[in-house]
Design an enzyme around this catalytic site. Structure first.
Site, PDB file in Angstrom:
ATOM      1  N   CYS A  52       2.583 -13.372   2.610  1.00 51.61           N
ATOM      2  CA  CYS A  52       1.184 -12.948   2.802  1.00 51.61           C
ATOM      3  C   CYS A  52       0.953 -12.136   4.075  1.00 51.61           C
ATOM      4  O   CYS A  52       0.055 -11.296   4.136  1.00 51.61           O
ATOM      5  CB  CYS A  52       0.258 -14.171   2.827  1.00 51.61           C
ATOM      6  SG  CYS A  52       0.699 -15.474   1.665  1.00 51.61           S
ATOM      7  N   CYS A  55       0.406  -8.166   4.490  1.00 46.86           N
ATOM      8  CA  CYS A  55      -0.900  -7.557   4.195  1.00 46.86           C
ATOM      9  C   CYS A  55      -2.027  -8.114   5.057  1.00 46.86           C
ATOM     10  O   CYS A  55      -2.912  -7.378   5.476  1.00 46.86           O
ATOM     11  CB  CYS A  55      -1.291  -7.812   2.737  1.00 46.86           C
ATOM     12  SG  CYS A  55      -0.291  -6.904   1.581  1.00 46.86           S
ATOM     13  N   HIS A  56      -2.031  -9.443   5.234  1.00 54.03           N
ATOM     14  CA  HIS A  56      -3.210 -10.062   5.864  1.00 54.03           C
ATOM     15  C   HIS A  56      -3.046 -10.274   7.361  1.00 54.03           C
ATOM     16  O   HIS A  56      -4.020 -10.608   8.035  1.00 54.03           O
ATOM     17  CB  HIS A  56      -3.511 -11.411   5.190  1.00 54.03           C
ATOM     18  CG  HIS A  56      -3.794 -11.286   3.715  1.00 54.03           C
ATOM     19  ND1 HIS A  56      -5.033 -10.952   3.219  1.00 54.03           N
ATOM     20  CD2 HIS A  56      -2.984 -11.411   2.640  1.00 54.03           C
ATOM     21  CE1 HIS A  56      -4.978 -10.897   1.893  1.00 54.03           C
ATOM     22  NE2 HIS A  56      -3.740 -11.173   1.512  1.00 54.03           N
ATOM     23  N   MET A 106      -5.844  -7.523  -4.481  1.00 57.21           N
ATOM     24  CA  MET A 106      -4.939  -8.667  -4.303  1.00 57.21           C
ATOM     25  C   MET A 106      -4.058  -8.792  -5.551  1.00 57.21           C
ATOM     26  O   MET A 106      -4.558  -8.733  -6.674  1.00 57.21           O
ATOM     27  CB  MET A 106      -5.796  -9.925  -4.110  1.00 57.21           C
ATOM     28  CG  MET A 106      -5.064 -11.216  -4.218  1.00 57.21           C
ATOM     29  SD  MET A 106      -4.096 -11.583  -2.732  1.00 57.21           S
ATOM     30  CE  MET A 106      -3.422 -13.174  -3.221  1.00 57.21           C
ATOM     31  N   HIS A 342       0.616   3.959   9.760  1.00 54.64           N
ATOM     32  CA  HIS A 342       1.824   3.454   9.086  1.00 54.64           C
ATOM     33  C   HIS A 342       3.016   4.379   9.368  1.00 54.64           C
ATOM     34  O   HIS A 342       3.559   4.332  10.453  1.00 54.64           O
ATOM     35  CB  HIS A 342       1.540   3.292   7.586  1.00 54.64           C
ATOM     36  CG  HIS A 342       2.572   2.497   6.873  1.00 54.64           C
ATOM     37  ND1 HIS A 342       2.754   1.157   7.093  1.00 54.64           N
ATOM     38  CD2 HIS A 342       3.507   2.850   5.963  1.00 54.64           C
ATOM     39  CE1 HIS A 342       3.765   0.726   6.350  1.00 54.64           C
ATOM     40  NE2 HIS A 342       4.242   1.735   5.652  1.00 54.64           N
ATOM     41  N   HIS A 384       1.327   8.102   1.890  1.00 52.55           N
ATOM     42  CA  HIS A 384       2.544   7.382   2.312  1.00 52.55           C
ATOM     43  C   HIS A 384       3.655   8.423   2.403  1.00 52.55           C
ATOM     44  O   HIS A 384       4.401   8.635   1.439  1.00 52.55           O
ATOM     45  CB  HIS A 384       2.886   6.276   1.312  1.00 52.55           C
ATOM     46  CG  HIS A 384       3.954   5.349   1.828  1.00 52.55           C
ATOM     47  ND1 HIS A 384       5.280   5.711   1.906  1.00 52.55           N
ATOM     48  CD2 HIS A 384       3.893   4.081   2.304  1.00 52.55           C
ATOM     49  CE1 HIS A 384       5.978   4.698   2.405  1.00 52.55           C
ATOM     50  NE2 HIS A 384       5.160   3.699   2.659  1.00 52.55           N
TER      51      HIS A 384
HETATM   52 FE1  DHE Z   1       8.905   0.461   4.928  1.00 49.92          FE
HETATM   53  C1  DHE Z   1       9.637   3.193   6.921  1.00 49.92           C
HETATM   54  C2  DHE Z   1       6.642  -0.611   7.232  1.00 49.92           C
HETATM   55  C3  DHE Z   1       7.878  -1.967   2.756  1.00 49.92           C
HETATM   56  C4  DHE Z   1      11.480   1.250   2.845  1.00 49.92           C
HETATM   57  N1  DHE Z   1       8.234   1.179   6.717  1.00 49.92           N
HETATM   58  C5  DHE Z   1       8.670   2.322   7.365  1.00 49.92           C
HETATM   59  C6  DHE Z   1       7.949   2.457   8.600  1.00 49.92           C
HETATM   60  C7  DHE Z   1       7.115   1.373   8.697  1.00 49.92           C
HETATM   61  C8  DHE Z   1       7.295   0.568   7.519  1.00 49.92           C
HETATM   62  C9  DHE Z   1       6.165   1.053   9.834  1.00 49.92           C
HETATM   63  C10 DHE Z   1       8.121   3.588   9.606  1.00 49.92           C
HETATM   64  C11 DHE Z   1       9.266   3.288  10.529  1.00 49.92           C
HETATM   65  C12 DHE Z   1       9.516   4.423  11.531  1.00 49.92           C
HETATM   66  O1  DHE Z   1       9.538   5.596  11.122  1.00 49.92           O
HETATM   67  O2  DHE Z   1       9.675   4.134  12.731  1.00 49.92           O
HETATM   68  N2  DHE Z   1       7.462  -1.001   4.957  1.00 49.92           N
HETATM   69  C13 DHE Z   1       6.650  -1.264   6.003  1.00 49.92           C
HETATM   70  C14 DHE Z   1       5.766  -2.361   5.694  1.00 49.92           C
HETATM   71  O3  DHE Z   1       4.941  -2.926   6.484  1.00 49.92           O
HETATM   72  C15 DHE Z   1       5.917  -2.654   4.263  1.00 49.92           C
HETATM   73  C16 DHE Z   1       4.765  -2.008   3.495  1.00 49.92           C
HETATM   74  C17 DHE Z   1       5.908  -4.152   3.954  1.00 49.92           C
HETATM   75  C18 DHE Z   1       6.895  -5.015   4.703  1.00 49.92           C
HETATM   76  O4  DHE Z   1       6.647  -6.234   4.796  1.00 49.92           O
HETATM   77  O5  DHE Z   1       7.895  -4.526   5.196  1.00 49.92           O
HETATM   78  C19 DHE Z   1       7.191  -1.856   3.943  1.00 49.92           C
HETATM   79  N3  DHE Z   1       9.560  -0.231   3.104  1.00 49.92           N
HETATM   80  C20 DHE Z   1       9.012  -1.237   2.406  1.00 49.92           C
HETATM   81  C21 DHE Z   1       9.754  -1.507   1.192  1.00 49.92           C
HETATM   82  O6  DHE Z   1       9.532  -2.432   0.354  1.00 49.92           O
HETATM   83  C22 DHE Z   1      10.799  -0.451   1.073  1.00 49.92           C
HETATM   84  C23 DHE Z   1      10.391   0.490  -0.069  1.00 49.92           C
HETATM   85  C24 DHE Z   1      12.204  -0.940   0.759  1.00 49.92           C
HETATM   86  C25 DHE Z   1      12.891  -1.671   1.876  1.00 49.92           C
HETATM   87  O7  DHE Z   1      14.042  -1.356   2.152  1.00 49.92           O
HETATM   88  O8  DHE Z   1      12.280  -2.555   2.468  1.00 49.92           O
HETATM   89  C26 DHE Z   1      10.651   0.242   2.424  1.00 49.92           C
HETATM   90  N4  DHE Z   1      10.289   1.951   4.883  1.00 49.92           N
HETATM   91  C27 DHE Z   1      11.297   2.063   3.968  1.00 49.92           C
HETATM   92  C28 DHE Z   1      12.144   3.206   4.301  1.00 49.92           C
HETATM   93  C29 DHE Z   1      11.597   3.776   5.461  1.00 49.92           C
HETATM   94  C30 DHE Z   1      10.445   2.962   5.814  1.00 49.92           C
HETATM   95  C31 DHE Z   1      13.350   3.682   3.505  1.00 49.92           C
HETATM   96  C32 DHE Z   1      12.121   4.991   6.240  1.00 49.92           C
HETATM   97  C33 DHE Z   1      11.768   6.272   5.556  1.00 49.92           C
HETATM   98  C34 DHE Z   1      12.422   7.469   6.219  1.00 49.92           C
HETATM   99  O9  DHE Z   1      12.834   8.384   5.471  1.00 49.92           O
HETATM  100  O10 DHE Z   1      12.513   7.519   7.440  1.00 49.92           O
END
Ligand code: DHE
Length: 563
Positions: A52, A55-56, A106, A342, A384
């Site tokens: 949770c 998101c929250h 939700m 983000h 995004h």
């Molecule tokens: Fe990410 C980048 C946060 C879920 C894959 N993700 C980022 C960044 C943030 C972030 C803040 C930027 C980092 C930077 O550039 O310094 N991501 C979050 C979350 O808060 C979220 C929504 C939920 C969580 O609890 O993590 C989340 N992200 C995911 C996934 O479920 C993904 C699809 C698969 C995984 O591996 O977790 C995912 N996020 C990615 C990837 C990047 C990323 C591959 C970098 C992209 C790039 O090309 O630089």
């Protein structure tokens, strides 16, 4: 529904974490909230953090998800406050929301949590949230491990790999990254890292890979070793997402910075050892003028025109320019933008950083030369960008593009570039919206040597869409896009779980595009490599050790911020 798709990402992302230390100070039992035994509370806290909090928020103040503090969770539908711990109407209502979700966004948890767990969570969220522990400089320092000291590391590259074209691939559910040789497609090393690894970033020289796990473990990999391995580690917090290095001339490989979700702070450290130098809290006022106790650090990027990092603070909507030229006397410029910040990337000139303020449906652009906000651009729902994509559009001049979780379009925004003065009128305007195969996009990509633009849609609820990517000709977005079904192209048998086609990443020469096919933990996942010119499959990488690949970071492109 669209907002719901975004929440779905967070839900999917919320995999169990090894978070024993996170559950700190228990708040006193509120006599008007349902009573809980210590065991029940411990179980509920763990579920809350794993499922949770993304998101929250840990303190339940709300971000992408609603505020879940007792002042409203205890309210019955008629508006009265529930007395004495009897769970009747209020509990049923909360149970329904948790089990089946809401139209407001939700998502349903009836397929993840048992009935008993859902009932437990209804009790838990009516109680005052416990405040997790802080994490001091001393604790950060105590977690620091140098596995191979600098003087015992190679003085030159000891392997014959083409390091420029190496890919650091997140193996999400195993807490590892695979280093895959882009030339031969062989796995050169699988490295144990933090849990549910998020991203990899490169040092300025391209020698070191920094990998951040969701559990806050930062691992430093030396690519010069005969078999690249982890040479230092640091726990930067309990929950983290971002890392970058110092890329300004003269600071090559000198510093690194990592941002945490909890506690809300960032750590500056030595680049080649990870020795912590400074911890800075991000708590403060939001752009609306209210104090926020949990402003999480979202994306961080490193400037090449100044000794500065751009640090984006999710809940406050403040963009920090952190000057690392004097770490003892740290100077920070705080730029107001919009909530909730983000991910984002540079424009082609690397002067402007563009970041999604996703709940405001805006892209904020910072001018890192003047240290001011350049623009807040209204876009379609929930942009995004990943890092976005830069190219010269024949019709509109220099543009930076983003996809959207909440809308089935790709947005092109005009960006300033002195070489193209004729397009001045397009700066910071949405110059074109292009129809995508559906909503639920996470990442877009192009390459300066390519004429193609790629976009995924892994969060789309339709299998055929989530398993596909779309490719456009950047010279003419009105031409029909190619839709590639990556799951089918992999040649692997269909599985019950959707295999999400996620995160297009170019090879160093811009000739191949790698897409992850993110399947279930026990299903065979794959990386499908396409020839960018012909859009035909070149190779399907399906080693059994490659479990749930997601992000892929090509060394050269990541080192030089090429996208
Ligand atoms: Fe990410 C980048 C946060 C879920 C894959 N993700 C980022 C960044 C943030 C972030 C803040 C930027 C980092 C930077 O550039 O310094 N991501 C979050 C979350 O808060 C979220 C929504 C939920 C969580 O609890 O993590 C989340 N992200 C995911 C996934 O479920 C993904 C699809 C698969 C995984 O591996 O977790 C995912 N996020 C990615 C990837 C990047 C990323 C591959 C970098 C992209 C790039 O090309 O630089």
């Amino acid at each position: 529904m669209k907002r719901k798709q975004y929440m779905q990402v967070l839900r999917l992302a919320a995999l169990p974490l090894a978070m024993g230390a996170l559950f700190g100070t228990a708040s006193a039992q509120d006599a008007t909230a349902p009573a809980m035994t210590p065991d029940e509370k411990a179980t509920a806290k763990k579920i809350y953090f794993e499922r949770c909090a993304g998101c929250h928020g840990v303190l339940r103040k709300g971000a992408t998800g609603k505020n879940l503090e007792p002042h409203w969770t205890k309210k019955l539908p008629d508006g009265t406050v529930q007395e004495g711990g009897t769970l009747k109407l209020g509990a049923n209502r909360l149970e329904k929301i948790i089990a089946y979700g809401t139209e407001g966004g939700m998502v349903n948890f009836d397929d993840i949590l048992t009935k008993e767990e859902i009932a437990l969570m209804t009790k838990y969220i009516q109680n005052v949230p416990d405040v997790p522990p802080e994490y001091s400089f001393k604790e950060t320092m105590d977690s620091w491990k140098v596995i191979v000291p600098v003087d015992q590391r190679p003085k030159k590259q000891m392997n014959n790999f083409n390091l420029k074209n190496m890919f650091s691939v997140t193996l999400r559910d195993t807490g590892e990254v695979a280093l895959i040789d882009g030339d031969t497609k062989e796995i050169r090393s699988i490295v144990k890292t933090g849990y549910a690894v998020h991203i990899s970033r490169l040092s300025k020289s391209g020698r070191y890979v920094y990998v951040i796990g969701r559990d806050g473990r930062l691992s430093l990999i030396d690519l010069w070793m005969e078999k690249p391995a982890v040479v230092a580690e640091l726990k930067v917090g309990f929950d983290a997402r971002s890392v970058d290095t110092s890329k300004f001339k003269g600071y090559d490989d000198k510093y690194a910075i990592a941002g945490s979700y909890w506690p809300p702070q960032y750590v500056i450290m030595d680049g080649d050892t990870l020795k912590p130098l400074k911890v800075v809290s991000t708590r403060g006022m939001t752009v609306d003028g209210e104090y926020h106790p949990e402003p999480r650090v979202a994306s961080i990027v490193s400037s090449e025109i100044k000794p500065e990092w751009v640090v984006n603070i999710k809940e406050t909507g403040q963009i920090l320019l952190v000057d690392y030229s004097d770490i003892k006397n740290l100077k920070t410029t705080t730029i107001e933008s919009a909530k909730f910040l983000h991910d984002g990337g540079w424009d082609a000139t690397k002067r402007y950083f563009l970041v999604a303020a996703n709940a405001s449906h805006k892209i904020a652009a910072v001018d890192t030369k003047t240290g001011k906000l350049a623009a807040l651009v209204n876009t379609a729902k929930i942009p995004h960008p990943g890092r976005g994509a830069n190219f010269i559009s024949k019709a509109h001049g220099p543009v930076w593009a983003t996809g959207h979780l909440g809308a089935d379009v790709i947005t092109l925004i005009g960006t300033p570039n002195d070489k193209y003065p004729q397009y001045k009128g397009n700066h910071w305007k949405v110059v074109q919206e292009v129809k995508h195969i559906g909503a639920g996009n996470l990442f877009v990509k192009t390459h300066p040597k390519s004429k193609h633009f790629w976009a995924d849609a892994p969060q789309n609820p339709e299998r055929a869409v989530a398993e596909s990517v779309a490719v456009w000709d950047i010279n003419d977005f009105s031409k029909p896009k190619a839709v590639l079904n990556v799951a089918k192209d992999s040649g692997l048998p269909e599985t019950k779980a959707i295999r999400r086609a996620v995160h297009p990443e170019y090879s160093a020469d811009g000739k191949e595009v790698w897409i992850s096919l993110w399947g279930g933990k026990t299903d065979q996942s794959a990386i499908v490599v396409y020839d960018d010119a012909t859009l035909k499959v070149k190779k399907v990488i399906t080693d059994p050790k490659m479990i749930t690949p997601t992000g892929k970071f090509n060394v050269y492109n990541t080192q030089h911020d090429i996208y």
